[in-house]
Design a protein around this motif. Structure first.
Motif, short mmCIF file in Angstrom:
data_model
loop_
_atom_site.label_atom_id
_atom_site.label_comp_id
_atom_site.label_asym_id
_atom_site.label_seq_id
_atom_site.Cartn_x
_atom_site.Cartn_y
_atom_site.Cartn_z
N ARG A 1 0.83 -1.20 0.00
CA ARG A 1 0.00 0.00 0.00
C ARG A 1 0.86 1.26 0.00
N ALA B 1 -5.43 -3.11 -8.96
CA ALA B 1 -5.70 -4.23 -8.05
C ALA B 1 -6.44 -5.36 -8.76
N MET B 2 -7.37 -5.03 -9.65
CA MET B 2 -8.07 -6.07 -10.39
C MET B 2 -7.13 -6.78 -11.35
N ALA C 1 -8.19 7.05 -7.17
CA ALA C 1 -8.52 5.76 -6.56
C ALA C 1 -9.02 4.76 -7.60
N GLU C 2 -9.69 5.25 -8.66
CA GLU C 2 -10.17 4.33 -9.70
C GLU C 2 -9.01 3.64 -10.41
N ARG C 3 -7.90 4.36 -10.59
CA ARG C 3 -6.74 3.75 -11.24
C ARG C 3 -6.12 2.68 -10.35
N LEU C 4 -6.07 2.94 -9.05
CA LEU C 4 -5.57 1.93 -8.13
C LEU C 4 -6.47 0.71 -8.08
N GLU C 5 -7.78 0.93 -8.19
CA GLU C 5 -8.70 -0.20 -8.22
C GLU C 5 -8.50 -1.05 -9.47
N THR C 6 -8.26 -0.40 -10.61
CA THR C 6 -7.99 -1.14 -11.84
C THR C 6 -6.71 -1.95 -11.72
N PRO D 1 -10.78 -5.63 -15.67
CA PRO D 1 -11.29 -4.32 -15.22
C PRO D 1 -12.59 -3.96 -15.90
#
Length: 308
Positions: free
Chosen positions: A16, A166-167, A159-164, A174
């Motif tokens: 993280r 992570a997927m 945060a959306e880029r970090l979520e992508t 994604p």
């Protein structure tokens, strides 16, 4: 670490802490944000699998070395238009040496270990990558601006880029983001307000109709009534007949009289005859049946013989 739970917590905290810096490092080193995100996701996945077997002090060097070795970051960043000019103009080696310092935040010894070179060699590579003035001397102001730009880029990772990422790290696909047309909101606003006003008007009309005078059913007695009721005159149908003569009102009285006087036709209905016998047996004995002729007797005898 001997405690598995503590090791997992330490690994999660480390990943993280480096994921935002890893986004900027991969983007600026390779020049392509999509390829950089894919390289970071693969590095996070591989590092999470191999890190528990390495000492914690070696995690920073292992992580940045694995990310720098990703094949997606071996391209040239000279054609990228979304990078600082001082970064895009550098070759791959000096650019990596500079990014390990301003983006990854590594000390000279750690950055040299990531590149696999000695510390003096790394210091020389870093000096060559620093921004310079027109006379060839180092430009401290440009260096500070480059450091601030790197820090702002790290903090601005959405945060959306970090979520992508992570997927991608977990092997998931994604979610595709569909752009919303600019006219969609205006079209919805054109019919939304008229429809809302129409519903409110209909609701108000229906509520007002419950108190409207013509719909009320309270009307004066005798005026405007839709249904009128009249009493029938009294009648006593039983008083027209004598109680001692129940057959006087029978609809087949004439046939009963004809049977009693011997004037009943011979071709009468047998079913009626049976009913007549039962009806007369209630008041008077039946008369003797008429005598049958020999012909009739023979016919009756033949019918009885022929009958099964």
């Amino acid at each position: 670490m001997n405690d598995p739970a503590a090791a997992r917590a330490a690994l999660t905290a480390f990943l993280r802490g480096v994921e935002r810096r890893g986004v900027v490092f991969a983007h600026w080193q390779g020049g392509d944000p999509v390829a950089g995100d894919a390289a970071l996701a693969a590095t996070l996945r591989d590092f999470a699998r191999t890190a528990p077997g390495a000492p914690f002090a070696e995690w920073p060097r292992r992580f940045w070395a694995m990310l720098l070795a990703a094949p997606q970051l071996r391209g040239s960043a000279r054609q990228a238009t979304d990078l600082p000019a001082a970064i895009a103009s550098l070759a791959s080696g000096p650019r990596a040496a500079l990014l390990l310092r301003v983006v990854a935040g590594l000390a000279e010894s750690e950055a040299a270990a990531v590149l696999g070179i000695a510390r003096p060699t790394y210091r020389l590579a870093l000096q060559r990558a620093l921004p310079r003035r027109d006379d060839g001397g180092a430009d401290p102001d440009a260096w500070r601006e480059l450091s601030q730009a790197a820090q702002l880029a790290v903090r601005a990772v959405p945060a959306e880029r970090l979520e992508t990422i992570a997927m991608l790290r977990d092997g998931l696909r994604p979610r595709a983001v569909r752009p919303v047309p600019a006219t969609a909101g205006r079209q919805r606003a054109r019919w939304l307000w008229p429809a809302t006003l129409a519903v409110l008007a209909l609701t108000a009309a229906a509520l007002a109709a419950t108190w409207w005078e013509p719909w009320s059913s309270d009307e004066p007695d005798g005026e405007g009534a839709r249904i009128r009721v009249e009493e029938l005159p009294p009648s006593t149908p039983a008083a027209r007949f004598e109680a001692t003569d129940p057959l006087s009102g029978h609809r087949d009285l004439d046939l009963l009289v004809a049977q009693a006087t011997g004037e009943f036709p011979d071709d009468a209905d047998p079913a009626f005859d049976a009913w007549l016998v039962q009806a007369l047996a209630q008041d008077a004995p039946l008369p003797d049946p008429p005598a049958t002729s020999p012909v009739d007797g023979d016919a009756a005898s033949r019918e009885q013989v022929d009958a099964p």
